[in-house]
Design a protein around this motif. Structure first.
Motif, short mmCIF file in Angstrom:
data_model
loop_
_atom_site.label_atom_id
_atom_site.label_comp_id
_atom_site.label_asym_id
_atom_site.label_seq_id
_atom_site.Cartn_x
_atom_site.Cartn_y
_atom_site.Cartn_z
N LEU A 183 23.93 61.19 56.94
CA LEU A 183 23.51 61.99 55.78
C LEU A 183 24.73 62.56 55.04
O LEU A 183 24.78 62.56 53.80
CB LEU A 183 22.58 63.13 56.22
CG LEU A 183 21.18 62.71 56.64
CD1 LEU A 183 20.42 63.89 57.25
CD2 LEU A 183 20.38 62.15 55.45
N LEU A 184 25.71 63.04 55.80
CA LEU A 184 26.89 63.62 55.15
C LEU A 184 27.64 62.56 54.33
O LEU A 184 28.28 62.88 53.33
CB LEU A 184 27.81 64.27 56.18
CG LEU A 184 27.29 65.58 56.79
CD1 LEU A 184 28.22 66.08 57.88
CD2 LEU A 184 27.10 66.66 55.73
N LEU B 169 24.47 61.66 64.97
CA LEU B 169 24.73 60.42 64.21
C LEU B 169 23.93 60.40 62.91
O LEU B 169 24.40 59.92 61.88
CB LEU B 169 24.40 59.20 65.08
CG LEU B 169 25.40 58.95 66.22
CD1 LEU B 169 24.85 57.89 67.19
CD2 LEU B 169 26.76 58.50 65.67
N VAL B 170 22.72 60.94 62.96
CA VAL B 170 21.93 61.04 61.72
C VAL B 170 22.68 61.94 60.73
O VAL B 170 22.79 61.64 59.54
CB VAL B 170 20.52 61.60 62.00
CG1 VAL B 170 19.73 61.72 60.70
CG2 VAL B 170 19.76 60.74 63.00
N GLY C 95 25.45 74.79 58.49
CA GLY C 95 24.65 73.71 59.06
C GLY C 95 23.92 72.89 58.03
O GLY C 95 24.08 73.06 56.83
N MET C 96 23.12 71.97 58.55
CA MET C 96 22.44 70.98 57.72
C MET C 96 21.07 71.47 57.22
O MET C 96 20.44 70.81 56.41
CB MET C 96 22.17 69.70 58.53
CG MET C 96 23.36 69.06 59.21
SD MET C 96 24.42 68.18 58.08
CE MET C 96 23.44 66.75 57.67
N GLU D 109 26.32 60.57 52.49
CA GLU D 109 25.62 60.49 51.19
C GLU D 109 25.46 61.86 50.57
O GLU D 109 24.55 62.09 49.76
CB GLU D 109 24.23 59.90 51.40
CG GLU D 109 24.21 58.43 51.71
CD GLU D 109 22.77 57.97 51.81
OE1 GLU D 109 22.15 57.72 50.76
OE2 GLU D 109 22.27 57.90 52.95
N ALA D 110 26.30 62.78 50.98
CA ALA D 110 26.13 64.19 50.59
C ALA D 110 25.98 64.36 49.08
O ALA D 110 25.09 65.07 48.61
CB ALA D 110 27.30 65.01 51.09
N GLU D 111 26.83 63.68 48.34
CA GLU D 111 26.85 63.92 46.90
C GLU D 111 25.49 63.67 46.26
O GLU D 111 24.96 64.50 45.54
CB GLU D 111 27.90 63.02 46.27
CG GLU D 111 28.71 63.73 45.21
CD GLU D 111 29.90 62.90 44.81
OE1 GLU D 111 29.88 62.40 43.68
OE2 GLU D 111 30.82 62.73 45.64
N THR D 112 24.91 62.49 46.59
CA THR D 112 23.61 62.14 46.00
C THR D 112 22.52 63.08 46.49
O THR D 112 21.71 63.57 45.71
CB THR D 112 23.20 60.71 46.46
OG1 THR D 112 24.36 59.93 46.56
CG2 THR D 112 22.18 60.10 45.55
N ILE D 113 22.51 63.30 47.80
CA ILE D 113 21.41 64.09 48.37
C ILE D 113 21.46 65.52 47.83
O ILE D 113 20.46 66.06 47.36
CB ILE D 113 21.47 64.10 49.91
CG1 ILE D 113 21.32 62.69 50.47
CG2 ILE D 113 20.41 65.04 50.51
CD1 ILE D 113 21.49 62.57 51.97
N VAL D 114 22.64 66.12 47.87
CA VAL D 114 22.73 67.53 47.49
C VAL D 114 22.48 67.71 45.99
O VAL D 114 21.85 68.68 45.57
CB VAL D 114 24.08 68.12 47.95
CG1 VAL D 114 24.26 69.53 47.43
CG2 VAL D 114 24.16 68.12 49.48
#
Ligand SMILES: Cc1ncc(COP(=O)(O)O)c(C=O)c1O
Length: 486
Positions: free
Chosen positions: A362-363, A357-358, A316-317, A365-370
């Motif tokens: 977010l997924l 949808l949120v 999960g997120m 932009e996964a690379e930047t966020i993670v």
């Protein structure tokens, strides 16, 4: 209906209440009252239950009745016990805290409290823009009824893509979106575990998984993880699966909560083979898979080794993104997903479309966020480890190369006592026994590194000040508030 705790049951929960290491010669009644408060604070003794009669408890504890009478009086005065003449005494909370009939606490906000009970990060800065963008996406769904028991297709596709990129080809039909990983586990257990079925779990393990298993009245066996080394003992784990043939095994192979261990590819393959041979379903909790630190390579998903639909993956997120989103998922065979969806309509019908949808935003932009999360976590972990080594040099910490928690080995079986003392100086802890079944693990403490470094350092400083004075009189007996452990 009031639940009555028997004298022998309470005595078992209280364990070594009179012999806490470092305890000065406080009167027994104060130690007893303090231990009962500790059980309440840990959630191991529920609220609103009737305590045994004084004579019965005195017999079970082999102390004088006067000691129990004085302890009960002390608990009444601190607001932890409500007695009615001739009727008995019930556990309660001081300060007007209320308890829902579910037994859940409703703690007040306490801004001074440093909460190390929760191993979860605050939201990333990308969350609000993602929520705004998701609101723009919402009209696409407004023409329909809004119920999607397996989840909206675009999120299922995004999650499936993730698995495929990790080396496990997955289609959207194999994904079901849930309201968090905990919900995913509960649904999977409903499907895969008959009431009273046998389950193998790691010890220590994630406490809320134990709660989900308890709800299925599971018969639980444990595989003990070593605090250091690779954690799992391959031979013992495999023979536990082969010999006891549990109906189901629940494992956290990536940066296990709470130990931080990472299971090797070789052991994953062997566990899957043993599970297949013995007819055991494997539920693999991948909550922390996105959070390797220091460039640590993560082995392929456990389900890569599965050719017989024996492995159900959940994730999960919450850990890489935000727990408040309440988005999780199950990866299983397409027919299993259909069965899960059928089970789900009797529970909550579907997950909220807007939140999904949120998650999609977010997924994307996964690379930047993670990447930012990993950098943040590595720095916080290093600050926490340095603070523990400086202030509590007798503790052993193995530095995890991923996840969000340290599993510290303490200098004595003091975890619960320390957690109670820490609460009085404004630090909320989840003591070792919360991560096991039988009140053991008192030599361990989970320390998450999800808060900013300065707060972690301050928390360790406060813990160190109470470490060597565990049984001093509580200065703020009314501040104890059990809370969510995650
Ligand atoms: C191993 C594990 N599984 C499940 C959960 C619950 O996750 P969620 O917030 O997605 O329900 C957690 C949260 O701490 C966890 O550590």
């Amino acid at each position: 209906m009031t639940v009555l705790v028997r004298g022998t049951q309470l005595a078992r929960l209280l364990g070594q209440w009179h012999a806490l290491p470092g305890r000065r010669r406080n009167p027994d009644y104060l130690a007893l009252a303090s231990s009962v408060r500790g059980l309440l604070a840990d959630g191991r003794l529920a609220l609103g239950v009737r305590l045994p009669a004084e004579r019965e408890l005195a017999e079970a504890l082999r102390v004088s009745r006067t000691t129990v009478t004085a302890a009960y009086r002390e608990l009444r005065e601190s607001g932890h016990l409500n007695s009615r003449r001739g009727a008995g005494s019930w556990t309660m909370l001081p300060g007007g805290h209320r308890v829902a009939s579910s037994g859940l606490w409703t703690p007040q906000d306490d801004l001074d409290m440093i909460d190390l009970g929760c191993a979860a990060l605050s939201a990333p800065p990308q969350l609000v823009p993602a929520a705004r963008a998701a609101a723009e996406d919402l009209p696409r769904y407004l023409g329909g009824a809004g119920y999607h028991p397996t989840g909206i297709v675009e999120l299922r596709e995004a999650v499936a893509r993730n698995y495929t990129e990790r080396g496990l080809p997955t289609s959207a039909e194999q994904i079901m979106v849930t309201s968090g990983t905990q919900h995913a586990l509960d649904l999977v257990l409903r499907l895969a575990l008959p009431t009273g079925g046998s389950v193998l779990v790691e010890s220590p393990t994630y406490p809320n998984a134990l709660a989900a298993l308890a709800a299925r009245r599971a018969r639980i066996a444990t595989h003990g993880l070593a605090p250091g080394g690779s954690g799992w003992d391959a031979e013992l784990l495999l023979s536990a699966v082969r010999q006891s043939r549990p109906r189901l095994a629940y494992l956290i192979p990536e940066f296990q909560n709470p130990t931080g261990h990472l299971m090797s590819a070789e052991l994953r393959e062997r566990v899957v083979a043993a599970a297949h041979a013995g007819g055991t379903d494997l539920v693999v909790d991948e909550s922390f898979v996105d959070l390797p630190l220091d460039g640590t390579p993560v082995p392929p998903p456990t389900a890569v080794f599965d050719r017989h639909s024996r492995v159900i993956s959940i994730g999960g997120m919450s850990k890489p993104y935000w727990g408040g989103l309440r988005i999780g998922w199950v990866r299983a065979s397409a027919p299993q997903v259909q069965r899960l969806a059928a089970a789900r309509v009797g529970v909550d019908m579907a997950s909220p479309v807007l939140d999904q949808l949120v998650a999609v935003r977010l997924l994307a932009e996964a690379e930047t966020i993670v990447a930012a999360r990993r950098t943040q976590l590595a720095a916080q972990r290093d600050a926490l480890v340095a603070a523990v080594r400086a202030s509590l040099p007798d503790w052993q910490v193995v530095v995890p190369n991923g996840g969000v928690t340290l599993w510290a080995e303490l200098d004595g079986p003091i975890s619960s006592a320390l957690s109670r003392a820490a609460e009085e100086v404004g630090v909320r802890l989840a003591p070792g026994p919360r991560f096991g079944l039988d009140g053991t693990l008192e030599r361990f403490l989970r320390l998450p590194f999800t808060l900013p470094a300065a707060e972690l350092v301050e928390a360790v400083h406060r813990i160190a000040t109470v470490r060597y004075d565990l049984d001093r009189a509580p200065t703020h007996p009314h501040r104890r508030q059990p809370a969510v452990i995650a």
